[in-house]
Write an enzyme that holds these catalytic residues in place. Structure first.
Site, PDB file in Angstrom:
ATOM      1  N   THR A   1      -0.698  -2.129   0.328  1.00 45.56           N
ATOM      2  CA  THR A   1       0.758  -2.175   0.531  1.00 45.56           C
ATOM      3  C   THR A   1       1.299  -3.599   0.451  1.00 45.56           C
ATOM      4  OG1 THR A   1       0.640  -0.214   1.909  1.00 45.56           O
ATOM      5  CG2 THR A   1       2.625  -1.532   2.122  1.00 45.56           C
TER       6      THR A   1
ATOM      7  N   ASP B   1       4.676   4.383   0.853  1.00 42.82           N
ATOM      8  CA  ASP B   1       3.555   4.874   1.671  1.00 42.82           C
ATOM      9  C   ASP B   1       3.933   6.221   2.304  1.00 42.82           C
ATOM     10  OD1 ASP B   1       1.646   2.148   2.461  1.00 42.82           O
ATOM     11  OD2 ASP B   1       3.683   1.786   1.772  1.00 42.82           O
TER      12      ASP B   1
HETATM   13 MG    MG Z   1      -2.292   2.444   2.947  1.00 49.44          MG
END
Ligand code: MG
Ligand code: AMP
Ligand code: MG
Length: 312
Positions: free
Chosen positions: A125, A54
């Site tokens: 995620t 990320d």
């Molecule tokens: Mg995200």
């Protein structure tokens, strides 16, 4: 020179650059998974995670886009502190082939300082950390005048279970203009397939789904992934009656879905605002319908107590 010239409208240039940059972010995401050092940290709660993928994908997208478009406002999901190290993360889109995207006339003269870009460097995620790799997307949404006007959804792991096929795909669109990157497919008649969250469910989320009497419910990760299911005809509607989704989750998917003839609003039918000072959270949920579906009919079926539960 492969980057479109300055005479090309800003929105076309920005979208073309965003496609190349999203593809580069996808390579970074795959590389980090290959090395296996995910560097997971918890954000708001135990189900709200951030990984090195990320962070690195956001560094790449934000630094590369802001180098090309320094006057635009770019809002990324991940905190600036975690993404400060920009060494080696600037990608030059002129090294990739550019798309020649026709800009609809209403967007032809948007100035750079009036653009807000909402970036989700890695949507899904939780699923990425659990190995559900085809749920992962990179989202770059372009807004002006408080509206989502163009966007990119990149799936870095599309085809990852089909060795020999090209890995990854990228879809893009401009509201009132073109959609590209994959064929648009209508969902099947005689069925009602709902897609929703797999990891952020609640009784309100489930009440909203039950109210439309689905024939099937696909519980999958990621806002980008769920809108892909609408675009490729695998679901009719995405229902999420919960406040957890953010502007970076919905801006790019909304622009592409609307370019393809679909609709995305909050759960009450109110347009989601994307101006620079808009609250990050979509407090009043998300309802997205595939092209050819009656958004109004779905809205009318959502129970009043569900709508009342979600306050702006
Ligand atoms: Mg995200
Ligand atoms: P999901 O459909 O659960 O994969 O969620 C779509 C997007 O909204 C993802 O980026 C999630 O991280 C985010 N999201 C949804 N619900 C929540 C929540 N309760 N807390 C934090 N993020 C959420
Ligand atoms: Mg997200």
């Amino acid at each position: 020179m492969s980057v479109a010239s300055q005479s090309t409208p800003l929105i076309s240039r920005m979208l073309s650059c965003s496609v190349s940059i999203a593809n580069q972010a996808g390579k970074i995401i795959r590389e980090i998974m290959r090395h296996g050092e995910l560097g997971i940290v918890e954000k708001e709660h135990a189900k709200d995670l951030q990984t090195e993928a990320d962070r690195a994908a956001q560094r790449c997208i934000v630094t590369s886009l802001s180098k090309q478009f320094p006057k635009a406002t770019i809002i990324g999901e991940e905190g600036e502190d975690e993404c400060k190290d920009t060494s080696g993360h600037v990608f030059d889109p002129s090294t990739a082939s550019s798309l020649h995207i026709t800009c609809p006339s209403h967007l032809a003269s948007v100035p750079e300082e009036e653009v807000v870009v909402w970036v989700d460097p890695l949507d899904g995620t939780a699923e990425y950390t659990q190995g559900l790799l085809d749920h992962v997307t990179v989202l770059i949404g372009i807004a002006t005048g408080g509206k989502a006007v163009a966007g990119v959804i990149h799936q870095p792991y599309y085809n990852y279970q089909n060795p020999g096929s090209e890995l990854g795909r990228t879809v893009w669109g401009v509201v009132g203009g073109e959609v590209g990157g994959m064929p648009m497919v209508s969902p099947p008649e005689g069925k009602l397939i709902v897609t929703t969250t797999r990891s952020h469910s609640s009784s309100t989320v489930n009440d909203a789904i039950t109210s439309v009497s689905p024939t099937e419910v696909l519980r999958v990760g990621g806002a980008g992934h769920k809108v892909m299911l609408l675009l490729e005809g695998r679901a009719h509607v995405y229902i999420f009656a919960s406040p957890g989704c953010k502007k970076w989750d919905t801006c790019a998917p909304q622009a592409i879905l609307e370019a393809a003839g679909g609709t995305l609003t909050d759960i009450k039918g109110i347009p989601i605002p994307y101006h620079v000072s808009a609250p990050h959270r979509n407090s009043t949920g998300v309802l997205a319908s595939a092209a050819g579906q009656s958004h109004e009919t779905f809205l009318n079926k959502i129970p009043q107590h569900v709508k009342d539960n979600l306050k702006a």
